[in-house]
Structures are given as structure tokens and as C-alpha cells.
Design a protein around this motif. Structure first.
Motif, PDB file in Angstrom:
ATOM      1  N   LEU A  88       0.912  -1.191  -0.070  1.00  0.00           N
ATOM      2  CA  LEU A  88      -0.100   0.059  -0.115  1.00  0.00           C
ATOM      3  C   LEU A  88       0.806   1.240  -0.077  1.00  0.00           C
ATOM      4  O   LEU A  88       2.091   1.280   0.287  1.00  0.00           O
ATOM      5  CB  LEU A  88      -1.066   0.013   1.249  1.00  0.00           C
ATOM      6  N   PRO A  89       0.635   2.438  -0.499  1.00  0.00           N
ATOM      7  CA  PRO A  89       1.245   3.455  -0.525  1.00  0.00           C
ATOM      8  C   PRO A  89       1.315   4.024   1.045  1.00  0.00           C
ATOM      9  O   PRO A  89       0.667   3.733   1.985  1.00  0.00           O
ATOM     10  CB  PRO A  89       0.194   4.593  -0.996  1.00  0.00           C
ATOM     11  N   GLY A  90       2.611   4.398   1.248  1.00  0.00           N
ATOM     12  CA  GLY A  90       2.980   4.721   2.859  1.00  0.00           C
ATOM     13  C   GLY A  90       4.364   4.556   2.961  1.00  0.00           C
ATOM     14  O   GLY A  90       5.126   4.525   1.823  1.00  0.00           O
ATOM     15  N   ALA A  91       5.019   4.841   4.181  1.00  0.00           N
ATOM     16  CA  ALA A  91       6.491   5.003   4.327  1.00  0.00           C
ATOM     17  C   ALA A  91       7.086   3.736   3.830  1.00  0.00           C
ATOM     18  O   ALA A  91       8.257   3.956   3.384  1.00  0.00           O
ATOM     19  CB  ALA A  91       6.526   5.128   5.859  1.00  0.00           C
ATOM     20  N   ALA A  92       6.823   2.369   4.358  1.00  0.00           N
ATOM     21  CA  ALA A  92       7.279   1.253   4.037  1.00  0.00           C
ATOM     22  C   ALA A  92       7.577   1.271   2.506  1.00  0.00           C
ATOM     23  O   ALA A  92       8.942   1.018   2.321  1.00  0.00           O
ATOM     24  CB  ALA A  92       6.573   0.081   4.578  1.00  0.00           C
ATOM     25  N   ARG A  93       6.773   1.417   1.866  1.00  0.00           N
ATOM     26  CA  ARG A  93       6.966   1.421   0.221  1.00  0.00           C
ATOM     27  C   ARG A  93       7.633   2.321  -0.293  1.00  0.00           C
ATOM     28  O   ARG A  93       8.797   2.038  -1.232  1.00  0.00           O
ATOM     29  CB  ARG A  93       5.544   1.388  -0.470  1.00  0.00           C
ATOM     30  N   ASN A  94       7.833   3.381   0.543  1.00  0.00           N
ATOM     31  CA  ASN A  94       8.664   4.556  -0.026  1.00  0.00           C
ATOM     32  C   ASN A  94      10.375   4.097   0.133  1.00  0.00           C
ATOM     33  O   ASN A  94      11.029   4.304  -0.650  1.00  0.00           O
ATOM     34  CB  ASN A  94       8.393   5.767   0.932  1.00  0.00           C
ATOM     35  N   ALA A  95      10.642   3.705   1.308  1.00  0.00           N
ATOM     36  CA  ALA A  95      11.813   3.210   1.433  1.00  0.00           C
ATOM     37  C   ALA A  95      12.196   2.168   0.336  1.00  0.00           C
ATOM     38  O   ALA A  95      13.433   2.304  -0.046  1.00  0.00           O
ATOM     39  CB  ALA A  95      12.157   2.796   2.949  1.00  0.00           C
ATOM     40  N   LEU A  96      11.594   1.190   0.360  1.00  0.00           N
ATOM     41  CA  LEU A  96      11.556   0.129  -0.616  1.00  0.00           C
ATOM     42  C   LEU A  96      11.963   0.674  -2.292  1.00  0.00           C
ATOM     43  O   LEU A  96      12.834   0.293  -2.941  1.00  0.00           O
ATOM     44  CB  LEU A  96      10.828  -0.826  -0.517  1.00  0.00           C
ATOM     45  N   ASP A  97      11.100   1.521  -2.348  1.00  0.00           N
ATOM     46  CA  ASP A  97      10.832   2.062  -3.983  1.00  0.00           C
ATOM     47  C   ASP A  97      12.177   2.854  -4.260  1.00  0.00           C
ATOM     48  O   ASP A  97      12.941   2.630  -5.350  1.00  0.00           O
ATOM     49  CB  ASP A  97       9.895   2.953  -4.070  1.00  0.00           C
ATOM     50  N   CYS A  98      12.657   3.694  -3.179  1.00  0.00           N
ATOM     51  CA  CYS A  98      13.690   4.615  -3.381  1.00  0.00           C
ATOM     52  C   CYS A  98      15.119   3.508  -3.241  1.00  0.00           C
ATOM     53  O   CYS A  98      16.009   3.926  -4.255  1.00  0.00           O
ATOM     54  CB  CYS A  98      13.764   5.394  -2.438  1.00  0.00           C
ATOM     55  N   ALA A  99      15.047   2.432  -2.822  1.00  0.00           N
ATOM     56  CA  ALA A  99      16.153   1.722  -2.610  1.00  0.00           C
ATOM     57  C   ALA A  99      16.404   1.021  -3.921  1.00  0.00           C
ATOM     58  O   ALA A  99      17.531   0.805  -4.326  1.00  0.00           O
ATOM     59  CB  ALA A  99      16.081   0.571  -1.585  1.00  0.00           C
ATOM     60  N   LEU A 251       6.842  11.927  -0.441  1.00  0.00           N
ATOM     61  CA  LEU A 251       7.105  10.567  -0.844  1.00  0.00           C
ATOM     62  C   LEU A 251       6.619   9.593   0.186  1.00  0.00           C
ATOM     63  O   LEU A 251       6.272   8.454   0.030  1.00  0.00           O
ATOM     64  CB  LEU A 251       8.495  10.195  -1.078  1.00  0.00           C
ATOM     65  N   ASP A 252       6.624  10.009   1.479  1.00  0.00           N
ATOM     66  CA  ASP A 252       6.244   9.167   2.692  1.00  0.00           C
ATOM     67  C   ASP A 252       4.552   8.848   2.425  1.00  0.00           C
ATOM     68  O   ASP A 252       4.096   7.861   3.087  1.00  0.00           O
ATOM     69  CB  ASP A 252       6.575   9.721   4.002  1.00  0.00           C
ATOM     70  N   LYS A 253       4.140   9.602   1.760  1.00  0.00           N
ATOM     71  CA  LYS A 253       2.534   9.483   1.693  1.00  0.00           C
ATOM     72  C   LYS A 253       2.337   8.816   0.398  1.00  0.00           C
ATOM     73  O   LYS A 253       1.363   7.873   0.352  1.00  0.00           O
ATOM     74  CB  LYS A 253       1.708  10.894   1.563  1.00  0.00           C
ATOM     75  N   THR A 254       2.959   9.129  -0.620  1.00  0.00           N
ATOM     76  CA  THR A 254       2.689   8.327  -1.960  1.00  0.00           C
ATOM     77  C   THR A 254       3.193   6.874  -1.993  1.00  0.00           C
ATOM     78  O   THR A 254       2.883   6.195  -2.778  1.00  0.00           O
ATOM     79  CB  THR A 254       3.559   9.206  -3.070  1.00  0.00           C
ATOM     80  N   GLY A 255       4.104   6.757  -0.892  1.00  0.00           N
ATOM     81  CA  GLY A 255       4.767   5.241  -1.101  1.00  0.00           C
ATOM     82  C   GLY A 255       5.906   5.324  -2.162  1.00  0.00           C
ATOM     83  O   GLY A 255       6.227   4.373  -2.531  1.00  0.00           O
ATOM     84  N   GLY A 256       6.692   6.535  -2.258  1.00  0.00           N
ATOM     85  CA  GLY A 256       7.861   6.255  -3.008  1.00  0.00           C
ATOM     86  C   GLY A 256       7.803   7.528  -4.046  1.00  0.00           C
ATOM     87  O   GLY A 256       6.885   8.002  -4.480  1.00  0.00           O
ATOM     88  N   LEU A 257       9.081   7.583  -4.683  1.00  0.00           N
ATOM     89  CA  LEU A 257       9.347   8.477  -5.813  1.00  0.00           C
ATOM     90  C   LEU A 257       8.405   7.990  -7.092  1.00  0.00           C
ATOM     91  O   LEU A 257       7.973   8.915  -8.008  1.00  0.00           O
ATOM     92  CB  LEU A 257      10.808   8.249  -5.999  1.00  0.00           C
ATOM     93  N   THR A 258       8.490   6.793  -7.360  1.00  0.00           N
ATOM     94  CA  THR A 258       7.694   6.484  -8.497  1.00  0.00           C
ATOM     95  C   THR A 258       6.269   6.982  -8.643  1.00  0.00           C
ATOM     96  O   THR A 258       5.779   7.535  -9.571  1.00  0.00           O
ATOM     97  CB  THR A 258       7.570   4.698  -8.668  1.00  0.00           C
ATOM     98  N   MET A 290      14.327  15.465  -4.487  1.00  0.00           N
ATOM     99  CA  MET A 290      14.715  16.456  -5.530  1.00  0.00           C
ATOM    100  C   MET A 290      14.334  16.177  -6.873  1.00  0.00           C
ATOM    101  O   MET A 290      14.123  17.319  -7.768  1.00  0.00           O
ATOM    102  CB  MET A 290      16.244  16.509  -5.547  1.00  0.00           C
ATOM    103  N   LEU A 291      13.923  15.030  -7.266  1.00  0.00           N
ATOM    104  CA  LEU A 291      13.590  14.785  -8.828  1.00  0.00           C
ATOM    105  C   LEU A 291      12.145  15.446  -8.932  1.00  0.00           C
ATOM    106  O   LEU A 291      11.644  15.420 -10.361  1.00  0.00           O
ATOM    107  CB  LEU A 291      13.463  13.522  -9.110  1.00  0.00           C
ATOM    108  N   VAL A 292      11.398  15.861  -8.062  1.00  0.00           N
ATOM    109  CA  VAL A 292      10.161  16.315  -8.283  1.00  0.00           C
ATOM    110  C   VAL A 292      10.145  17.872  -8.138  1.00  0.00           C
ATOM    111  O   VAL A 292       9.379  18.727  -8.677  1.00  0.00           O
ATOM    112  CB  VAL A 292       9.054  15.900  -7.050  1.00  0.00           C
ATOM    113  N   THR A 293      11.413  18.470  -7.883  1.00  0.00           N
ATOM    114  CA  THR A 293      11.464  19.931  -7.430  1.00  0.00           C
ATOM    115  C   THR A 293      11.259  20.769  -9.095  1.00  0.00           C
ATOM    116  O   THR A 293      10.949  21.848  -9.179  1.00  0.00           O
ATOM    117  CB  THR A 293      12.784  20.350  -7.112  1.00  0.00           C
TER     118      THR A 293
END
Ligand SMILES: CC(C)C[C@H](N)C(=O)N[C@H](CCOc1cc(O)cc2c1C(=O)N[C@@H]2C)C(=O)O
Ligand SMILES: [Mg+2]
Length: 331
Positions: A88-99, A251-258, A290-293
Motif C-alpha cells: 500500500l502507499p505509505g512510508a514502508a513502500r517509499n523506503a523500498l521504492d527509493c532503494a 514520498l512518505d505519503k505516496t509510497g515512493g518516488l515512482t 529533488m526529482l520532483v522539484t
């Protein structure tokens, strides 16, 4: 698409002290609690950081467990694309998506913006956050930051007109945005908005509680109003168009940069202005943001500026100017 076979996953909670403390309408913090995911393959390691948000029922322990639960999927070759449907979107997916993006960048030798086919980010002026306090304390903190071009003022309900007047007196030149973090009510909305407009505030973030913000569609808004707690990912955008002029993408809300990049495209198409925001976190959280800036009217990536210490290879900040990450940090 790069194959992720034979990858391994590690995750841990990491704490970073805040210089002093940081206060918003929901309480005070003295440390940044982050969760870091590391995906390794063929001698390379990609890293991603997230901040679990209690406002959405997230805790560091549950976030760590949610990342660790993906170990087998990662070993079996989980791709970044498949990740979007697996968590689901959230902090955990954010860390994994960015990794996964960091690892893909390292494996291909491309910078993350080239890998994802996005504009090359340049340096940007970030907002600098003034904690919630008495009008006198906020004026004193603002005076120390009055040389900064963009200040984000935390407000908290009763007494906000006095707070914003005191802040404006202390920084006559800075652009001011304010963040009420859901602390206003329908009863004081018009009065507080007028007080902000009177001292030239550019934008008000999340004045009313999420789910109780219908009044924003009924009033004449004297300045731009930005959704934060009311908006999460692309799915939450359309119903907010009548209530808000801008959206704070984190990104912590969207669940990542993607998803953050897809959300930025969708928000622009709907006519929203974009703020790219953050939690209290290290440079490793700011780097992917920074990629969203390039699409953002407001950059609110000051998390590391509030820390007593940041990570190695931290982002470069020259006062309020923040620069894109070096590959040694991320991407
Ligand atoms: C350093 C600032 C906090 C970063 C940014 N400028 C900002 O204002 N972000 C806030 C997010 C508030 O952060 C909170 C709030 C909270 O109730 C609990 C926490 C945090 C946080 O970062 N860590 C803990 C979990 C915003 O835009 O609302
Ligand atoms: Mg906010």
C-alpha cells in the motif's frame, strides 16, 4: 527492465537528534525516527529512507516489519513496477521504492533522473520551517531566519492572527507560507485566512482537518490553500480540486518516488500548484524528492536543516539553496 534476481534486503530503524526541538499543532519532537531499506545485488547496494507518520497510524516497528516482509519477494526478483501493486502507499513502500531506484541507478551507471526520464534537477530555494510557539518565541526564531527568502510558519489554532503578525514584523522581506496542520475550524477559518492575507502570506497549508475541509469549496479563498494531510497519492486528487489550489506531495505519503512523479504529472494536469514536502528526516529522504522539484512551485525540503547531524555525503545546503544529490548519497 533490469532483472532483480538474487537480491537481498536489509532494513533498520535509525534515529537522528533534532537541534533543539520541533513543534507543530500535534506536539513536539526531539529526534527524527527513520527506517532505512537496503537492497543488495551483485555487490551493489541501493538505499532508501522513510519516516513513519503516526497521523496515518504508522509506527517505526510496523514499518520495519512491513519492509522485512518483502524479503522473499525481493529475493525472487521484485521489480519497482511490481512493488507498486504489492504494498500500500505509505512510508514502508517509499523506503523500498527509493532503494530499488538507487540500486537500478548504480547497476546501469545512470543518474536517477536519466533512468526515470525526468528533467535534471537544479538547485532550488527551500522553505525553512519556524516551529509553533508563542508569538514572541516565533518572532525571535523568525528574526534569526529573516535572511532566508522563504519561511514556512507553523500555526496551531487559537492566537494564530497574533502569531502571523509577529512573524511578519520580524521578517519583512521573506516570502511567507503557513502550515496549520489541521488546527483551524470552520468557525475561525475566514478570520485566520484574512489575517494571513493581510500580511502578504502566499499560501496556507492544510487549515482544516482532513475529511472536514468541505468549507474550503464554499468560501472565497483570499490566498492559495494547499492540501497536505488531505492528499496522499493520485487517487485522492480529483475530489480536492474545488477545495484546494495546491497539493503537498511527500514520498512518505505516496509510497515512493515512482508514485510521487506520477502524482505530480496528474496534479499538474488537474491545475494544482505543487509543493514537494518532507518530514523531519535526513538527506537520504530529501535526495529522491529533488526529482520532483522541477515541477514544484514550492520546495519544502528543509528536514536536514533541523537536525543536529545528517548522514555522510549529505545534500549541499547553502543557506536555503538545496542542491541535487551526489551519487554517493543516492541515485
Ligand atoms: C522539518 C520540517 C518538519 C519539514 C517540513 N518543512 C514540514 O513542515 N513538514 C511537516 C511534517 C510534520 O512532521 C511531523 C509531524 C508530526 O506530527 C510527527 C512527525 C513529523 C515528522 O517529521 N516526524 C514525526 C513522525 C508538514 O508539512 O506538515
Ligand atoms: Mg504540512
Amino acid at each position: 527492465m533490469t532483472s532483480m534476481k538474487f537480491a537481498s534486503l536489509a532494513a533498520r530503524i535509525e534515529r537522528f537528534p533534532i537541534a533543539g526541538s520541533f513543534t507543530i499543532s500535534r506536539g513536539a519532537k526531539t529526534e527524527a525516527v527513520t527506517v532505512v531499506a537496503e537492497v543488495s545485488r551483485d555487490g551493489l547496494t541501493g538505499r532508501g529512507e522513510c519516516v513513519p507518520y503516526p497521523r496515518y497510524g504508522e509506527t517505526p516497528e510496523a514499518t520495519l516489519a512491513a519492509i522485512q516482509a518483502m524479503q522473499q519477494a525481493v529475493a525472487d526478483g521484485l521489480t519497482r513496477q511490481a512493488l507498486q501493486a504489492s504494498m500500500l502507499p505509505g512510508a514502508a513502500r517509499n523506503a523500498l521504492d527509493c532503494a530499488l531506484i538507487d540500486l537500478e541507478a548504480k547497476a546501469t551507471g545512470l543518474r536517477a533522473w536519466n533512468l526515470l526520464d525526468r528533467p535534471v534537477p537544479g538547485e532550488r530555494t527551500t522553505a525553512y520551517t519556524i516551529s509553533l510557539g508563542t508569538p514572541e518565541a516565533m518572532a525571535a526564531a523568525t528574526a534569526r531566519a529573516a535572511h532566508r527568502p522563504l519561511l514556512k510558519i507553523k500555526l496551531g489554532g487559537d492566537g494564530d492572527p497574533e502569531r502571523i503578525m509577529a512573524v511578519r514584523k520580524a521578517a519583512s522581506e521573506s516570502e511567507l507560507i503557513v502550515d496549520a496542520n489541521e488546527a483551524w475550524t470552520e468557525a475561525n477559518l475566514a478570520h485566520n485566512l484574512a489575517a494571513c492575507a493581510a500580511v502578504g502570506v502566499t499560501l496556507v497549508e492544510q487549515p482544516l482537518p482532513a475529511g472536514q475541509d468541505e468549507a474550503l469549496a464554499r468560501i472565497r479563498r483570499p490566498l492559495a490553500v494547499c492540501a497536505d494531510e488531505s492528499v496522499h497519492d493520485r487517487n485522492s486528487l480529483a475530489p480536492l480540486r474545488a477545495r484546494y489550489d495546491a497539493v503537498n506531495i511527500k514520498l512518505d505519503k505516496t509510497g515512493g518516488l515512482t508514485e510521487a512523479l506520477a502524482m505530480a504529472d496528474a496534479a499538474q494536469a488537474l491545475g494544482f500548484e505543487i509543493m514537494i514536502g518532507c518530514m523531519v528526516a535526513t538527506s537520504l529522504s530529501m535526495a529522491p524528492a529533488m526529482l520532483v522539484t522541477p515541477q514544484a512551485r514550492f520546495v519544502d525540503l528543509d528536514g536536514p536543516l533541523l537536525l543536529a547531524r545528517d548522514r555522510d555525503h549529505a545534500l549541499r545546503y547553502d543557506d536555503s539553496l538545496v542542491y541535487p544529490p551526489d551519487a554517493s548519497l543516492w541515485g
